[in-house]
Design a protein around this motif. Sequence first.
Motif, PDB file in Angstrom:
ATOM      1  N   LEU A  40       0.835  -1.209   0.000  1.00  0.00           N
ATOM      2  CA  LEU A  40       0.000   0.000   0.000  1.00  0.00           C
ATOM      3  C   LEU A  40       0.865   1.253   0.000  1.00  0.00           C
ATOM      4  O   LEU A  40       1.833   1.344   0.755  1.00  0.00           O
ATOM      5  N   ARG A  41       0.514   2.245  -0.826  1.00  0.00           N
ATOM      6  CA  ARG A  41       1.180   3.563  -0.776  1.00  0.00           C
ATOM      7  C   ARG A  41       0.573   4.344   0.393  1.00  0.00           C
ATOM      8  O   ARG A  41      -0.645   4.373   0.534  1.00  0.00           O
ATOM      9  N   PRO A  42       1.409   4.953   1.224  1.00  0.00           N
ATOM     10  CA  PRO A  42       0.840   5.700   2.359  1.00  0.00           C
ATOM     11  C   PRO A  42      -0.064   6.835   1.846  1.00  0.00           C
ATOM     12  O   PRO A  42       0.295   7.553   0.914  1.00  0.00           O
ATOM     13  N   GLY A  43      -1.222   6.928   2.448  1.00  0.00           N
ATOM     14  CA  GLY A  43      -2.156   7.980   2.031  1.00  0.00           C
ATOM     15  C   GLY A  43      -2.700   8.710   3.254  1.00  0.00           C
ATOM     16  O   GLY A  43      -2.891   8.103   4.304  1.00  0.00           O
ATOM     17  N   ILE A  44      -2.941   9.992   3.114  1.00  0.00           N
ATOM     18  CA  ILE A  44      -3.563  10.759   4.205  1.00  0.00           C
ATOM     19  C   ILE A  44      -4.991  11.147   3.843  1.00  0.00           C
ATOM     20  O   ILE A  44      -5.712  11.738   4.652  1.00  0.00           O
ATOM     21  N   GLY A  45      -5.390  10.831   2.611  1.00  0.00           N
ATOM     22  CA  GLY A  45      -6.770  11.123   2.211  1.00  0.00           C
ATOM     23  C   GLY A  45      -7.182  10.208   1.082  1.00  0.00           C
ATOM     24  O   GLY A  45      -6.339   9.660   0.372  1.00  0.00           O
ATOM     25  N   LEU A  46      -8.497  10.015   0.935  1.00  0.00           N
ATOM     26  CA  LEU A  46      -9.040   9.201  -0.168  1.00  0.00           C
ATOM     27  C   LEU A  46     -10.453   9.691  -0.455  1.00  0.00           C
ATOM     28  O   LEU A  46     -11.238   9.952   0.470  1.00  0.00           O
ATOM     29  N   LYS A  90     -19.503   9.397  -5.821  1.00  0.00           N
ATOM     30  CA  LYS A  90     -20.352   9.936  -4.746  1.00  0.00           C
ATOM     31  C   LYS A  90     -19.496  10.832  -3.861  1.00  0.00           C
ATOM     32  O   LYS A  90     -18.278  10.611  -3.732  1.00  0.00           O
ATOM     33  N   ARG A  91     -20.134  11.814  -3.215  1.00  0.00           N
ATOM     34  CA  ARG A  91     -19.408  12.802  -2.403  1.00  0.00           C
ATOM     35  C   ARG A  91     -19.106  12.249  -1.012  1.00  0.00           C
ATOM     36  O   ARG A  91     -19.816  12.487  -0.050  1.00  0.00           O
ATOM     37  N   MET A  92     -18.040  11.443  -0.995  1.00  0.00           N
ATOM     38  CA  MET A  92     -17.600  10.781   0.244  1.00  0.00           C
ATOM     39  C   MET A  92     -16.080  10.887   0.302  1.00  0.00           C
ATOM     40  O   MET A  92     -15.401  10.606  -0.682  1.00  0.00           O
ATOM     41  N   ILE A  93     -15.530  11.312   1.456  1.00  0.00           N
ATOM     42  CA  ILE A  93     -14.073  11.360   1.616  1.00  0.00           C
ATOM     43  C   ILE A  93     -13.671  10.810   2.970  1.00  0.00           C
ATOM     44  O   ILE A  93     -14.421  10.891   3.944  1.00  0.00           O
ATOM     45  N   LEU A 131      -2.748   9.379  -4.976  1.00  0.00           N
ATOM     46  CA  LEU A 131      -2.767   7.916  -5.098  1.00  0.00           C
ATOM     47  C   LEU A 131      -3.218   7.481  -6.495  1.00  0.00           C
ATOM     48  O   LEU A 131      -2.956   6.356  -6.911  1.00  0.00           O
ATOM     49  N   SER A 132      -3.888   8.401  -7.200  1.00  0.00           N
ATOM     50  CA  SER A 132      -4.354   8.072  -8.557  1.00  0.00           C
ATOM     51  C   SER A 132      -3.383   8.510  -9.639  1.00  0.00           C
ATOM     52  O   SER A 132      -3.672   8.387 -10.830  1.00  0.00           O
ATOM     53  N   VAL A 133      -2.228   9.033  -9.222  1.00  0.00           N
ATOM     54  CA  VAL A 133      -1.218   9.499 -10.178  1.00  0.00           C
ATOM     55  C   VAL A 133       0.113   8.844  -9.814  1.00  0.00           C
ATOM     56  O   VAL A 133       0.619   9.071  -8.713  1.00  0.00           O
ATOM     57  N   ASP A 134       0.629   8.032 -10.724  1.00  0.00           N
ATOM     58  CA  ASP A 134       1.875   7.316 -10.394  1.00  0.00           C
ATOM     59  C   ASP A 134       3.101   8.222 -10.480  1.00  0.00           C
ATOM     60  O   ASP A 134       3.999   8.172  -9.644  1.00  0.00           O
ATOM     61  N   GLU A 135       3.129   9.057 -11.533  1.00  0.00           N
ATOM     62  CA  GLU A 135       4.358   9.836 -11.723  1.00  0.00           C
ATOM     63  C   GLU A 135       4.381  11.064 -10.800  1.00  0.00           C
ATOM     64  O   GLU A 135       3.334  11.523 -10.350  1.00  0.00           O
TER      65      GLU A 135
END
Length: 182
Positions: free
Chosen positions: A55-61, A70-73, A111-115
Motif C-alpha cells: 500500500l502507498r501511504p495515504g492521508i486522504g481518499l 459519490k461525495r464521500m471522503i 494515489l491516482s497518479v503514479d508519476e
Amino acid sequence: MIKMTDIIMDGHPILREKAASVKLPASQEEKETLQEMLQFLKNSQDPKIAEKYGLRPGIGLAAPQIGISKRMIAVLVTDDEENVYSYALFNPKILSHSVEQTYLEGGEGCLSVDEDIPGNVPRYARITVTGTDLNGSEVKLRLKGLPAICFQHEIDHLDGIMFYDRIDKKDPFQTYGKPVLR
Ligand SMILES: O=C(O)C[C@@H](Cc1ccccc1)[C@H](O)SCc1ccccc1
Ligand code: NI
C-alpha cells in the motif's frame, strides 16, 4: 479491504466527473464503503500492513478514486502539533476560507497518479469545512496546515479536479504565502 488495485488511475473519466451528493441518511452500503476508505488510510499508514499489501501511504481518499462517483471522503492526517485528524464524511463542503494561501512544500502527490508532477499547488491557508459523519452527525471543522491542504485535495476529487490542474503552467514553482512543511 481496499488495495492499490482498487484505486482508479488518472485518465479514467470518473476522476473528471462531478460526484453526486449522497442522499441522507446514507445507506448501509455507503456507510460500509466510507468506513473501508478510512480503514485503507489506517492500513496504508501501518508499516507492517502497508508492506504486506504493497500500500502507498495515504492521508486522504475520495470515493471517485475507488470508482464510486459519490461525495464521500476519508482523511487521516496529523498536523504539525501532532493533532490527529481522522474523518470519514459524506457531502463535505468548504463553507469559508481565508484569502491567505499556502502550498505543500515539495508539491503534492496523488494515489491516482503514479508519476511525480513537480510544482507548487495553491491552497487556502485556512478553511471551515462541514459534512456528515458515519453516525449521521453534522461535523464543522476549522482547519489549517496539512489537514486543510488534505481536505482541499480530497474535495477537489469530488469535483473532478486533480492537484496538477492547479499548478501554474508558466511558473510551476511560484510560491503562495508561507509553505506547509512535510
Ligand atoms: O490521492 C489522494 O487523494 C491522497 C493523497 C492526498 C494528499 C496529497 C497531497 C497533499 C495532501 C493530501 C495522498 O495522501 S498522497 C501521499 C501523501 C502523504 C503524506 C503527505 C502528502 C501526500
Ligand atoms: Ni489525490
